[in-house]
Design a protein around this motif. Structure first.
Motif, PDB file in Angstrom:
ATOM      1  N   SER A  62      12.228  13.427  51.656  1.00  0.00           N
ATOM      2  CA  SER A  62      13.168  12.675  50.828  1.00  0.00           C
ATOM      3  C   SER A  62      13.177  11.213  51.251  1.00  0.00           C
ATOM      4  N   GLN A  63      13.548  10.342  50.317  1.00  0.00           N
ATOM      5  CA  GLN A  63      13.594   8.908  50.628  1.00  0.00           C
ATOM      6  C   GLN A  63      14.567   8.650  51.763  1.00  0.00           C
ATOM      7  N   GLU A  64      15.684   9.363  51.781  1.00  0.00           N
ATOM      8  CA  GLU A  64      16.677   9.174  52.839  1.00  0.00           C
ATOM      9  C   GLU A  64      16.092   9.507  54.210  1.00  0.00           C
ATOM     10  N   LEU A  65      15.344  10.613  54.286  1.00  0.00           N
ATOM     11  CA  LEU A  65      14.745  11.003  55.559  1.00  0.00           C
ATOM     12  C   LEU A  65      13.663  10.014  55.972  1.00  0.00           C
ATOM     13  N   GLN A  66      12.902   9.517  55.034  1.00  0.00           N
ATOM     14  CA  GLN A  66      11.881   8.516  55.362  1.00  0.00           C
ATOM     15  C   GLN A  66      12.509   7.248  55.933  1.00  0.00           C
ATOM     16  N   GLU A  67      13.605   6.811  55.342  1.00  0.00           N
ATOM     17  CA  GLU A  67      14.276   5.612  55.842  1.00  0.00           C
ATOM     18  C   GLU A  67      14.844   5.854  57.240  1.00  0.00           C
ATOM     19  N   GLN A  68      15.352   7.058  57.481  1.00  0.00           N
ATOM     20  CA  GLN A  68      15.854   7.385  58.812  1.00  0.00           C
ATOM     21  C   GLN A  68      14.715   7.365  59.831  1.00  0.00           C
ATOM     22  N   THR A  69      13.557   7.865  59.425  1.00  0.00           N
ATOM     23  CA  THR A  69      12.387   7.840  60.306  1.00  0.00           C
ATOM     24  C   THR A  69      12.012   6.413  60.680  1.00  0.00           C
ATOM     25  N   LEU A  70      11.985   5.533  59.700  1.00  0.00           N
ATOM     26  CA  LEU A  70      11.661   4.130  59.975  1.00  0.00           C
ATOM     27  C   LEU A  70      12.695   3.499  60.898  1.00  0.00           C
ATOM     28  N   SER A  71      13.948   3.843  60.705  1.00  0.00           N
ATOM     29  CA  SER A  71      15.000   3.312  61.572  1.00  0.00           C
ATOM     30  C   SER A  71      14.805   3.784  63.013  1.00  0.00           C
ATOM     31  N   THR A  72      14.430   5.057  63.175  1.00  0.00           N
ATOM     32  CA  THR A  72      14.172   5.579  64.519  1.00  0.00           C
ATOM     33  C   THR A  72      12.973   4.879  65.147  1.00  0.00           C
ATOM     34  N   LEU A  73      11.918   4.714  64.376  1.00  0.00           N
ATOM     35  CA  LEU A  73      10.722   4.043  64.893  1.00  0.00           C
ATOM     36  C   LEU A  73      11.021   2.609  65.309  1.00  0.00           C
ATOM     37  N   ALA A  74      11.884   1.955  64.562  1.00  0.00           N
ATOM     38  CA  ALA A  74      12.209   0.552  64.859  1.00  0.00           C
ATOM     39  C   ALA A  74      12.841   0.404  66.238  1.00  0.00           C
ATOM     40  N   LYS A  75      13.484   1.450  66.712  1.00  0.00           N
ATOM     41  CA  LYS A  75      14.156   1.389  68.014  1.00  0.00           C
ATOM     42  C   LYS A  75      13.300   2.000  69.126  1.00  0.00           C
ATOM     43  N   SER A  76      12.086   2.391  68.789  1.00  0.00           N
ATOM     44  CA  SER A  76      11.212   3.058  69.757  1.00  0.00           C
ATOM     45  C   SER A  76      10.144   2.101  70.271  1.00  0.00           C
ATOM     46  N   ALA A  77       9.332   2.609  71.195  1.00  0.00           N
ATOM     47  CA  ALA A  77       8.207   1.826  71.726  1.00  0.00           C
ATOM     48  C   ALA A  77       6.886   2.231  71.093  1.00  0.00           C
ATOM     49  N   GLU A 117      11.719   7.887  75.539  1.00  0.00           N
ATOM     50  CA  GLU A 117      12.180   6.709  76.277  1.00  0.00           C
ATOM     51  C   GLU A 117      11.427   6.560  77.597  1.00  0.00           C
ATOM     52  N   ARG A 118      10.982   7.670  78.177  1.00  0.00           N
ATOM     53  CA  ARG A 118      10.237   7.592  79.439  1.00  0.00           C
ATOM     54  C   ARG A 118       8.792   7.164  79.196  1.00  0.00           C
ATOM     55  N   ILE A 119       8.266   7.482  78.028  1.00  0.00           N
ATOM     56  CA  ILE A 119       6.963   6.949  77.635  1.00  0.00           C
ATOM     57  C   ILE A 119       7.056   5.444  77.440  1.00  0.00           C
ATOM     58  N   ALA A 120       8.171   4.973  76.877  1.00  0.00           N
ATOM     59  CA  ALA A 120       8.388   3.528  76.725  1.00  0.00           C
ATOM     60  C   ALA A 120       8.448   2.846  78.091  1.00  0.00           C
ATOM     61  N   PHE A 121       9.071   3.499  79.058  1.00  0.00           N
ATOM     62  CA  PHE A 121       9.150   2.967  80.417  1.00  0.00           C
ATOM     63  C   PHE A 121       7.754   2.827  81.024  1.00  0.00           C
ATOM     64  N   LEU A 122       6.926   3.860  80.835  1.00  0.00           N
ATOM     65  CA  LEU A 122       5.547   3.806  81.321  1.00  0.00           C
ATOM     66  C   LEU A 122       4.793   2.651  80.679  1.00  0.00           C
ATOM     67  N   ASP A 123       4.939   2.488  79.378  1.00  0.00           N
ATOM     68  CA  ASP A 123       4.220   1.408  78.697  1.00  0.00           C
ATOM     69  C   ASP A 123       4.666   0.038  79.206  1.00  0.00           C
ATOM     70  N   ARG A 124       5.931  -0.075  79.544  1.00  0.00           N
ATOM     71  CA  ARG A 124       6.411  -1.354  80.096  1.00  0.00           C
ATOM     72  C   ARG A 124       5.700  -1.680  81.406  1.00  0.00           C
ATOM     73  N   LEU A 125       5.500  -0.671  82.251  1.00  0.00           N
ATOM     74  CA  LEU A 125       4.800  -0.889  83.512  1.00  0.00           C
ATOM     75  C   LEU A 125       3.352  -1.301  83.282  1.00  0.00           C
ATOM     76  N   ILE A 126       2.701  -0.675  82.275  1.00  0.00           N
ATOM     77  CA  ILE A 126       1.325  -1.072  81.963  1.00  0.00           C
ATOM     78  C   ILE A 126       1.303  -2.533  81.507  1.00  0.00           C
ATOM     79  N   GLY A 127       2.286  -2.886  80.677  1.00  0.00           N
ATOM     80  CA  GLY A 127       2.349  -4.254  80.174  1.00  0.00           C
ATOM     81  C   GLY A 127       2.558  -5.286  81.257  1.00  0.00           C
ATOM     82  N   GLU A 128       3.093  -4.879  82.405  1.00  0.00           N
ATOM     83  CA  GLU A 128       3.303  -5.812  83.515  1.00  0.00           C
ATOM     84  C   GLU A 128       2.044  -6.027  84.340  1.00  0.00           C
ATOM     85  N   SER A 129       1.001  -5.243  84.062  1.00  0.00           N
ATOM     86  CA  SER A 129      -0.291  -5.479  84.704  1.00  0.00           C
ATOM     87  C   SER A 129      -0.819  -6.845  84.275  1.00  0.00           C
TER      88      SER A 129
END
Length: 580
Positions: free
Chosen positions: A222-237, A478-490
């Motif tokens: 549904s369009q509503e679920l798709q928009e919710q998915t995009l909102s979740t992705l926007a707050k993710s890494a 969120e822990r995958i995002a933490f890992l990516d942050r450490l890689i980005g600090e290389s």
């Protein structure tokens, strides 16, 4: 005459007396108690033999026996060729209305639109292309019919300058249009490319790290679920989404989509007539991902199908691949995956995948990344067209641990696009703890690979992230995002495997920026390995709690650091030359 082989559907083999006799020597339980295997009988016998670990010698004997057994004959619809007489000689060339930009920017999609004829079947009757030229560079770009007399040519300019274009078409009114487009520099990243053999970078040279997630059928909700998915992705890494073009029929995927890719012809699909609304919607969602800085890993085929889309015949398959690529190739954030679990499809053979790859590479003027994803049987990723390895776990217990060997074997980036999903389903692939998903992400990363997340927690409404999107409820993202942050600090924004005598993985830049991961080991202390005449700042990293504790002072080689005696810890060495 066609004969059975390792891609023949298991159920078809069971329906043949000679097939049953051949199969008994390899998988007697399947012959004696077929009901026990349920939906697995829809799999190719090769996938089933690999899944149940039939010895290679026995498999070889089975393939030899099957090769003498006739398979069911298929009636293949013939290809439909463009009609050279689609418009009569009374129609002047280049007489269709055209809307073409005069200016554009590098790595930003340009669109030429022509208002042309709509009689007959323009999807098959009309061939439309344009040649774009800048000095010695010439790119051929295929156009497509978008319905209601609307024809579109999309171009992703790779360089600045004044590009000349000219159209070529079997429809006289669309043929012979010419013009120029002045392309200026831009800050756009452009498509992702392979970089430094095992990594990725945007076309503009900026480092790109694929932090993937799985949303197979999110655009069919549904369009509503798709928009919710995009909102979740926007707050993710997440920076990459695996997604299917065709809708998906599988457990927890029983809903019918609002739109379908083809028009209907009675009870059947008319594979010669695409549904432009379907593809416009797909494009919109890919552009929505681009706005979030996310790559769309577009899956062209998959086996989970109750509509018959995987069994339309070779001519329809080729027509579909060509149409999709022409529509999407000028979108900068596209990757191509020929299939999800290619070896679970009984209607395709190796020659089909190679043919699809040729169509994609011929039609994609922007040279997007291209791969194919396995179920149980690894594809030969040494194929020239394969840009990177897109791999499902090859063993329930160890896959991430094999990444370094895979890099060496294939000489290409390794992306574990299916390392198993965080969830609580009854299936082994969908019931990993968040702790285990995070461990696999760390193991993969420090061994020089990349990974794709997925989440499969049971939901009364069948809204599971891995297929439909919505909200994330797990703890690994969120822990995958933490890992990516450490890689980005290389210093390079990437990690290379550091091959040192160690039972646990080390990644980074040797002698400069090193991350040592202890996994499920729990240690009271570690002895640091730092080059002579260098010192290091040492950070203790709790990969689950997502904390970083910098130890006081500096350390040199052979010194001991105290550890907190708990698993899933890592330590980071930031190494510098010692002061003289």
């Amino acid at each position: 005459m066609l004969f059975m082989d390792d891609q023949t559907k298991t159920r078809e083999i069971l329906e043949d007396e000679a097939g049953r006799n051949a199969l008994r020597m390899a998988l007697p339980a399947v012959v004696d108690k077929p009901a026990k295997f349920g939906g697995a009988l829809e799999l190719p016998i090769g996938a089933l033999a690999t899944l149940f670990r039939v010895k290679e010698s026995i498999q070889a004997e089975l393939w030899e026996r099957l090769a003498s057994i006739p398979a069911k004959e298929r009636t293949e619809p013939l290809p439909v060729k463009p009609n050279p007489d689609y418009e009569g000689l009374d129609v002047p060339t280049a007489s269709a209305a055209i809307s073409a930009p005069t200016a554009g920017r590098v790595n930003a999609t340009l669109e030429i639109v022509l208002g042309g004829p709509s009689h007959g079947n323009p999807f098959t009757d009309v061939e439309l292309r344009a040649n774009f030229r800048l000095g010695d560079i010439e790119l051929g770009v295929g156009g497509f019919y978008d319905g209601d007399g609307r024809y579109v040519i999309r171009f992703l300019p790779p360089k600045t300058g004044t590009w000349e274009f000219r159209t070529l078409s079997t429809a006289r009114s669309l043929d012979g249009h010419a013009g120029t487009i002045t392309v200026e520099a831009s800050s756009a990243h452009g498509p992702v490319r392979v970089a430094e053999t095992f990594h990725f970078a945007y076309d503009n040279g900026e480092v790109y790290r694929p932090v993937g997630t799985t949303l197979y059928a999110w655009t069919h909700q549904s369009q509503e679920l798709q928009e919710q998915t995009l909102s979740t992705l926007a707050k993710s890494a997440f920076t990459k989404v695996r997604m299917c073009v065709f809708p998906k029929a599988f457990i927890f995927n029983d809903n019918e989509p609002e739109l379908y890719p083809f028009d209907r012809d009675g009870d059947n699909w008319d594979s010669t007539r695409f549904n432009p609304a379907y593809f416009r919607h797909l494009e919109k969602r890919i552009r929505d991902l681009d706005d979030l800085g996310i790559q769309a890993d577009v899956i062209l085929f998959h086996p989970y199908d109750r509509w018959g889309f995987q069994d339309l015949g070779k001519a329809a398959d080729d027509r579909y691949v060509r149409y999709v690529v022409r529509r999407l190739a000028a979108l900068p954030n596209v990757w191509w995956s020929l299939a999800n679990e290619y070896d679970f499809m009984t209607t395709k053979r190796r020659e089909d995948w190679e043919r699809f790859a040729q169509i994609v590479t011929d039609e994609d003027h922007a040279d997007h990344l291209l791969s194919i994803h396995n179920g149980t049987r690894m594809y030969d990723y040494s194929a020239e067209w394969v840009t990177h390895c897109s791999i499902q776990k090859v063993d329930y217990y160890k896959t991430a641990e094999q990444v370094t060997d895979m890099r060496e074997q294939w000489g290409k980036p390794v992306v574990l696009d299916e390392i198993g999903y965080e969830g609580d389903l009854e299936y082994e692939w969908g019931s990993l703890s968040a702790v285990e998903v995070v461990r696999r992400a760390w193991e993969t990363t420090l061994r020089g690979g990349y990974y794709t997340h997925g989440e499969t927690y049971y939901d009364d409404n069948d809204v599971l992230w891995w297929a439909k999107g919505g909200k994330l409820v797990g703890q690994s993202a969120e822990r995958i995002a933490f890992l990516d942050r450490l890689i980005g600090e290389s210093p390079t924004g990437r990690l290379e495997p550091i091959l040192r005598m160690s039972p646990t993985p080390i990644g980074g830049i040797e002698g400069q920026y090193e991350i040592h991961y202890q996994g499920y080991s729990q240690q009271r202390f570690q002895t640091v390995d730092i080059p002579d005449a260098h010192t290091a700042k040492v950070d203790l990293i709790d990969t689950w709690a997502m904390t970083i504790e910098t130890l006081p002072g500096t350390f040199s080689g052979g010194q001991r650091i105290e550890m907190p005696v708990r698993p899933y810890m890592a330590h980071r060495l930031r190494i510098e030359a010692a002061a003289s």
